[in-house]
Structure formats: C-alpha cells, structure tokens
Design a protein around this motif. Structure first.
Motif, PDB file in Angstrom:
ATOM      1  N   THR A  64       0.716  -1.416   0.172  1.00 18.93           N
ATOM      2  CA  THR A  64       0.006   0.024   0.023  1.00 18.93           C
ATOM      3  C   THR A  64       0.846   1.051  -0.108  1.00 18.93           C
ATOM      4  OG1 THR A  64      -0.044  -0.249   2.235  1.00 18.93           O
ATOM      5  CG2 THR A  64      -2.107  -1.048   1.087  1.00 18.93           C
ATOM      6  N   ALA A  65       2.140   1.160  -0.625  1.00 22.09           N
ATOM      7  CA  ALA A  65       2.942   2.413  -0.607  1.00 22.09           C
ATOM      8  C   ALA A  65       2.372   3.520  -1.541  1.00 22.09           C
ATOM      9  CB  ALA A  65       4.319   1.994  -1.075  1.00 22.09           C
ATOM     10  N   ASP A  66       1.799   3.005  -2.515  1.00 24.75           N
ATOM     11  CA  ASP A  66       1.398   3.885  -3.643  1.00 24.75           C
ATOM     12  C   ASP A  66      -0.165   4.180  -3.561  1.00 24.75           C
ATOM     13  OD1 ASP A  66       0.052   2.310  -6.108  1.00 24.75           O
ATOM     14  OD2 ASP A  66       1.390   1.186  -4.902  1.00 24.75           O
ATOM     15  N   ASP A  67      -0.653   5.322  -3.787  1.00 23.11           N
ATOM     16  CA  ASP A  67      -1.871   5.846  -4.099  1.00 23.11           C
ATOM     17  C   ASP A  67      -2.879   5.168  -4.528  1.00 23.11           C
ATOM     18  OD1 ASP A  67      -1.197   8.052  -2.632  1.00 23.11           O
ATOM     19  OD2 ASP A  67      -1.339   9.490  -4.338  1.00 23.11           O
ATOM     20  N   ALA A  68      -2.487   4.200  -5.768  1.00 23.27           N
ATOM     21  CA  ALA A  68      -3.408   3.361  -6.675  1.00 23.27           C
ATOM     22  C   ALA A  68      -3.637   2.144  -5.806  1.00 23.27           C
ATOM     23  CB  ALA A  68      -2.729   3.232  -7.968  1.00 23.27           C
ATOM     24  N   SER A  69      -2.655   1.720  -5.130  1.00 26.74           N
ATOM     25  CA  SER A  69      -2.762   0.411  -4.330  1.00 26.74           C
ATOM     26  C   SER A  69      -3.817   0.712  -3.068  1.00 26.74           C
ATOM     27  CB  SER A  69      -1.567  -0.160  -3.731  1.00 26.74           C
ATOM     28  OG  SER A  69      -0.771  -0.494  -4.844  1.00 26.74           O
ATOM     29  N   ARG A  70      -3.653   1.850  -2.397  1.00 25.39           N
ATOM     30  CA  ARG A  70      -4.515   2.180  -1.193  1.00 25.39           C
ATOM     31  C   ARG A  70      -5.958   2.474  -1.668  1.00 25.39           C
ATOM     32  NH1 ARG A  70      -0.235   5.106   0.006  1.00 25.39           N
ATOM     33  NH2 ARG A  70      -1.074   7.193  -0.609  1.00 25.39           N
ATOM     34  N   GLU A  71      -5.921   2.996  -2.873  1.00 32.40           N
ATOM     35  CA  GLU A  71      -7.332   3.207  -3.373  1.00 32.40           C
ATOM     36  C   GLU A  71      -8.078   1.821  -3.916  1.00 32.40           C
ATOM     37  OE1 GLU A  71     -10.707   5.428  -4.239  1.00 32.40           O
ATOM     38  OE2 GLU A  71      -8.953   6.193  -3.369  1.00 32.40           O
ATOM     39  N   SER A  72      -7.545   0.979  -4.473  1.00 32.30           N
ATOM     40  CA  SER A  72      -7.948  -0.089  -4.804  1.00 32.30           C
ATOM     41  C   SER A  72      -8.284  -0.977  -3.514  1.00 32.30           C
ATOM     42  CB  SER A  72      -6.821  -1.022  -5.628  1.00 32.30           C
ATOM     43  OG  SER A  72      -6.797  -0.507  -6.892  1.00 32.30           O
ATOM     44  N   LEU A  73      -7.591  -0.998  -2.516  1.00 25.05           N
ATOM     45  CA  LEU A  73      -7.909  -1.481  -1.161  1.00 25.05           C
ATOM     46  C   LEU A  73      -9.244  -0.965  -0.731  1.00 25.05           C
ATOM     47  CD1 LEU A  73      -7.278  -3.337   1.213  1.00 25.05           C
ATOM     48  CD2 LEU A  73      -5.587  -1.345   2.125  1.00 25.05           C
ATOM     49  N   ARG A  74      -9.174   0.228  -0.583  1.00 22.67           N
ATOM     50  CA  ARG A  74     -10.180   1.028  -0.169  1.00 22.67           C
ATOM     51  C   ARG A  74     -11.550   0.419  -0.767  1.00 22.67           C
ATOM     52  NH1 ARG A  74     -11.013   7.594   0.267  1.00 22.67           N
ATOM     53  NH2 ARG A  74     -13.323   7.475   0.596  1.00 22.67           N
ATOM     54  N   GLU A  75     -11.490   0.511  -2.225  1.00 17.60           N
ATOM     55  CA  GLU A  75     -12.727   0.156  -3.018  1.00 17.60           C
ATOM     56  C   GLU A  75     -13.023  -1.265  -2.515  1.00 17.60           C
ATOM     57  OE1 GLU A  75     -11.794   0.985  -6.977  1.00 17.60           O
ATOM     58  OE2 GLU A  75     -11.698   3.195  -6.903  1.00 17.60           O
ATOM     59  N   GLU A  76     -12.032  -2.214  -2.458  1.00 16.19           N
ATOM     60  CA  GLU A  76     -12.501  -3.388  -2.407  1.00 16.19           C
ATOM     61  C   GLU A  76     -13.085  -3.679  -0.897  1.00 16.19           C
ATOM     62  OE1 GLU A  76      -9.660  -6.663  -3.315  1.00 16.19           O
ATOM     63  OE2 GLU A  76      -8.779  -5.564  -4.812  1.00 16.19           O
ATOM     64  N   ILE A 112      -8.240   5.583   4.318  1.00 15.68           N
ATOM     65  CA  ILE A 112      -7.387   4.700   3.429  1.00 15.68           C
ATOM     66  C   ILE A 112      -7.212   5.362   2.081  1.00 15.68           C
ATOM     67  CG2 ILE A 112      -7.161   2.674   2.386  1.00 15.68           C
ATOM     68  CD1 ILE A 112      -8.638   1.292   4.585  1.00 15.68           C
ATOM     69  N   GLY A 113      -6.077   5.668   1.755  1.00 17.98           N
ATOM     70  CA  GLY A 113      -6.081   6.267   0.339  1.00 17.98           C
ATOM     71  C   GLY A 113      -5.680   7.677   0.586  1.00 17.98           C
ATOM     72  N   GLU A 114      -5.852   8.336   1.748  1.00 21.40           N
ATOM     73  CA  GLU A 114      -5.702   9.810   1.851  1.00 21.40           C
ATOM     74  C   GLU A 114      -4.134   9.893   1.988  1.00 21.40           C
ATOM     75  OE1 GLU A 114      -7.933  11.378   4.847  1.00 21.40           O
ATOM     76  OE2 GLU A 114      -9.906  11.380   3.831  1.00 21.40           O
ATOM     77  N   GLU A 115      -3.719  11.167   1.945  1.00 22.93           N
ATOM     78  CA  GLU A 115      -2.406  11.521   2.118  1.00 22.93           C
ATOM     79  C   GLU A 115      -2.370  12.313   3.592  1.00 22.93           C
ATOM     80  OE1 GLU A 115       0.587  10.944   0.532  1.00 22.93           O
ATOM     81  OE2 GLU A 115      -0.819   9.873  -1.196  1.00 22.93           O
ATOM     82  N   PRO A 116      -1.335  11.874   4.398  1.00 23.51           N
ATOM     83  CA  PRO A 116      -0.355  11.404   3.971  1.00 23.51           C
ATOM     84  C   PRO A 116      -0.216   9.930   4.210  1.00 23.51           C
ATOM     85  CG  PRO A 116       0.036  12.271   6.139  1.00 23.51           C
ATOM     86  CD  PRO A 116      -1.107  12.868   5.635  1.00 23.51           C
ATOM     87  N   ALA A 117       0.517   9.013   3.469  1.00 26.42           N
ATOM     88  CA  ALA A 117       0.483   7.601   3.639  1.00 26.42           C
ATOM     89  C   ALA A 117       0.438   7.133   5.027  1.00 26.42           C
ATOM     90  CB  ALA A 117       1.744   7.079   2.553  1.00 26.42           C
ATOM     91  N   THR A 118       1.079   8.035   6.118  1.00 29.19           N
ATOM     92  CA  THR A 118       0.953   7.458   7.296  1.00 29.19           C
ATOM     93  C   THR A 118      -0.262   7.307   8.101  1.00 29.19           C
ATOM     94  OG1 THR A 118       1.711   9.429   7.887  1.00 29.19           O
ATOM     95  CG2 THR A 118       3.343   8.120   7.757  1.00 29.19           C
ATOM     96  N   GLU A 119      -1.017   8.315   7.692  1.00 27.31           N
ATOM     97  CA  GLU A 119      -2.419   8.173   7.920  1.00 27.31           C
ATOM     98  C   GLU A 119      -3.128   7.077   7.461  1.00 27.31           C
ATOM     99  OE1 GLU A 119      -5.134  11.424   8.343  1.00 27.31           O
ATOM    100  OE2 GLU A 119      -3.661  12.929   8.697  1.00 27.31           O
ATOM    101  N   SER A 120      -2.959   6.684   6.022  1.00 26.96           N
ATOM    102  CA  SER A 120      -3.648   5.551   5.736  1.00 26.96           C
ATOM    103  C   SER A 120      -3.133   4.410   6.281  1.00 26.96           C
ATOM    104  CB  SER A 120      -3.265   5.706   4.076  1.00 26.96           C
ATOM    105  OG  SER A 120      -3.789   4.565   3.553  1.00 26.96           O
ATOM    106  N   GLU A 121      -1.978   4.299   6.514  1.00 26.57           N
ATOM    107  CA  GLU A 121      -1.431   2.957   7.123  1.00 26.57           C
ATOM    108  C   GLU A 121      -1.887   2.969   8.523  1.00 26.57           C
ATOM    109  OE1 GLU A 121       0.194   0.499   5.585  1.00 26.57           O
ATOM    110  OE2 GLU A 121       0.266   1.707   3.702  1.00 26.57           O
TER     111      GLU A 121
END
Length: 139
Positions: A64-76, A112-121
C-alpha cells in the motif's frame, strides 16, 4: 479518488434500507456488549463478509505504498462492507450490536487512500485490529 466518497453518499440510503430501514442515525455509536456474556449469533453472510475483508487486507499486506494500491484496497473493502449490509438479516439486539460493530469502520475507510500515507497506514492497522475482534462479539 473523489468518486468513491460520492458513491458512498449515493449508496448510503441503500445501506439504510437494506437491513430493514432501521434508524442507524449519526452521532456516537454505543459500545459493543455481549449477549449475557456470550457472542451474538450472526448470520453466515455477515461472518463471511468479515472474513472477506480480512482476506482483502491480507492481500494488500505490504503493498500500500502508492496511492493507486491504497485506493484499490479501499474500494475492495467498501464493496465487501456493502455486501454485509445487503445481506443483513439479523434482528433485535444482535442486529443493533452488529451495527455498533460495523459503523466504526466507515471513518477508517475514508482515511485509506488519503495523504499522507502514514495516516492511511494507521487506518489500515486500526481496521485490522477492529476486524480481529469480530469473534469476540459474534459467532
């Protein structure tokens, strides 16, 4: 990324109607309680939906390091979450407790999917922890 929140707004009435049109209201969510010290009996579709969400999280573990992966995770995750509401057949206090369990996940999905990635994680970690408590409250 803005299409997902818009989709959620469009889907919210369906969520509320899909489990009998009960008032799921806003505001504070009451704490979860057990059924006289025992887990509540959940319908099989709910238990399966929780397992699907756990599988989705495992699939994205470390990816989930990149935005696209986090967005896909969120959608699923949101799709699986919607499936739980669609299959909701529980009634009574068990139903109320299920919603007390499910509704705290919604703000985590938003992060999930928001910046910064640390918040998403952090949201992903909190969601994993929350899902791990399902067996404590439901069987």
């Amino acid at each position: 990324m803005k299409r997902v929140p818009f989709f959620l707004l469009l889907a919210l009435p369906f969520f509320l109607l899909s489990c009998g049109g009960h008032n799921h209201g806003g505001g504070d969510i009451p704490p979860l309680v057990l059924d006289n010290g025992q887990p509540w009996q959940a319908n099989p579709e709910t238990t399966s939906g929780i397992a699907v969400m756990q599988t989705i999280l495992a699939k994205y573990e470390g990816k989930t390091a990149d935005d696209a992966s986090r967005e896909s995770l969120r959608e699923e995750l949101e799709t699986a979450f919607q499936g739980i509401f669609k299959a909701c057949t529980m009634t009574g206090e068990g139903h109320n407790q299920l919603h007390n369990y499910l509704l705290p996940m919604k703000p985590l999905f938003e992060k999930i999917g928001e910046e910064p990635a640390t918040e998403s994680e952090a949201a992903i970690s909190q969601l994993k922890q929350h899902l791990s408590t399902y067996q404590t409250y439901f069987q």
